[in-house]
Design an enzyme around this catalytic site. Sequence first.
Site, PDB file in Angstrom:
ATOM      1  N   HIS A  40       0.834  -1.205   0.000  1.00  0.00           N
ATOM      2  CA  HIS A  40       0.000   0.000   0.000  1.00  0.00           C
ATOM      3  C   HIS A  40       0.873   1.259   0.000  1.00  0.00           C
ATOM      4  O   HIS A  40       0.681   2.156  -0.839  1.00  0.00           O
ATOM      5  CB  HIS A  40      -0.903  -0.023   1.239  1.00  0.00           C
ATOM      6  CG  HIS A  40      -1.823   1.150   1.351  1.00  0.00           C
ATOM      7  ND1 HIS A  40      -3.148   1.093   0.985  1.00  0.00           N
ATOM      8  CD2 HIS A  40      -1.620   2.420   1.795  1.00  0.00           C
ATOM      9  CE1 HIS A  40      -3.717   2.271   1.199  1.00  0.00           C
ATOM     10  NE2 HIS A  40      -2.807   3.093   1.689  1.00  0.00           N
ATOM     11  N   GLU A  41       1.833   1.309   0.906  1.00  0.00           N
ATOM     12  CA  GLU A  41       2.687   2.495   0.997  1.00  0.00           C
ATOM     13  C   GLU A  41       3.599   2.613  -0.220  1.00  0.00           C
ATOM     14  O   GLU A  41       3.979   3.720  -0.618  1.00  0.00           O
ATOM     15  CB  GLU A  41       3.501   2.472   2.287  1.00  0.00           C
ATOM     16  CG  GLU A  41       2.680   2.381   3.570  1.00  0.00           C
ATOM     17  CD  GLU A  41       1.592   3.447   3.679  1.00  0.00           C
ATOM     18  OE1 GLU A  41       1.724   4.532   3.063  1.00  0.00           O
ATOM     19  OE2 GLU A  41       0.601   3.202   4.380  1.00  0.00           O
ATOM     20  N   HIS A  44       1.824   4.646  -2.781  1.00  0.00           N
ATOM     21  CA  HIS A  44       2.010   6.081  -2.526  1.00  0.00           C
ATOM     22  C   HIS A  44       3.390   6.531  -3.003  1.00  0.00           C
ATOM     23  O   HIS A  44       3.536   7.580  -3.648  1.00  0.00           O
ATOM     24  CB  HIS A  44       1.896   6.359  -1.019  1.00  0.00           C
ATOM     25  CG  HIS A  44       0.497   6.380  -0.495  1.00  0.00           C
ATOM     26  ND1 HIS A  44      -0.485   7.201  -1.001  1.00  0.00           N
ATOM     27  CD2 HIS A  44      -0.089   5.696   0.534  1.00  0.00           C
ATOM     28  CE1 HIS A  44      -1.613   7.031  -0.325  1.00  0.00           C
ATOM     29  NE2 HIS A  44      -1.395   6.113   0.607  1.00  0.00           N
ATOM     30  N   GLU A  70      -4.662   8.017  -2.702  1.00  0.00           N
ATOM     31  CA  GLU A  70      -5.122   6.730  -2.176  1.00  0.00           C
ATOM     32  C   GLU A  70      -5.483   5.761  -3.295  1.00  0.00           C
ATOM     33  O   GLU A  70      -5.394   4.544  -3.123  1.00  0.00           O
ATOM     34  CB  GLU A  70      -6.303   6.926  -1.227  1.00  0.00           C
ATOM     35  CG  GLU A  70      -5.958   7.651   0.065  1.00  0.00           C
ATOM     36  CD  GLU A  70      -4.896   6.956   0.901  1.00  0.00           C
ATOM     37  OE1 GLU A  70      -4.622   5.761   0.676  1.00  0.00           O
ATOM     38  OE2 GLU A  70      -4.328   7.613   1.794  1.00  0.00           O
TER      39      GLU A  70
END
Length: 245
Positions: A40-41, A44, A70
């Site tokens: 997930h990160e 980003h 997001e």
Amino acid sequence: HHGRLDVSLHPFCGGTPDDVRITTRYREDDFRPALMGVMHETGHALYERGLPTSWRGLPVGDARGMAMHESQSLLIEMQVCRSREFLIFAAPLVREAFAGSGPAWDAENLYYHYTKVERGFIRVDADEVTYPAHVILRYELERAMIADSLDPEDLPQAWAAGLERLLGIVPPSNRLGCLQDIHWYDGAWGYFPTYTLGAMTAAQLFAAAREADPAIEPGIAEGDFAPLLSWLRANVHGNGSRLSS
């Protein structure tokens, strides 16, 4: 050469486009949440790293808001890394890392566990079906506190009642309830809807990417993410804030 991975109580991504810092947290009894936290990160981080270098320091060179941000993290986590293709690639690496053997470590079983729908207390570990319920709960409580119809001291009870209404479960502690995310005491009020908006955007973008380049999914299964990253660089990251969402 442009970032690093560290440990924190809550996963996050920060820094600058040329020095991106991401963190995750680990559980000794289950590697899955940490792996998806990193993925997930990383979504980003890829967005930040892909922002146009020639527009550094200009408003047009910034990311297109947190809903789009997001979408990039959830595209990598939910659309890519919970897919059969990614787990076909990852299963041998996971099996080797944990000295695993047998069908429990096969890609199909990992895919089952990463796409299983079940009620849980923690938003960042939630599946895509129950994830929006966590966001809705926070948004409702947030609006109530801003409108002065909910005192912060009453938040734990309101949280428990709301989660029971939406998911049929009651958190046994505030750690598994209203204190699990950093956003409110970090000042990020009004943030939570970006997760559901981002999830919907991620699904649309990944569908468009797969249609535009049939090599994307086979590449993921072989650990080749260049086709997907190239599409994201050209159509999302490299545009900065030049286009509307």
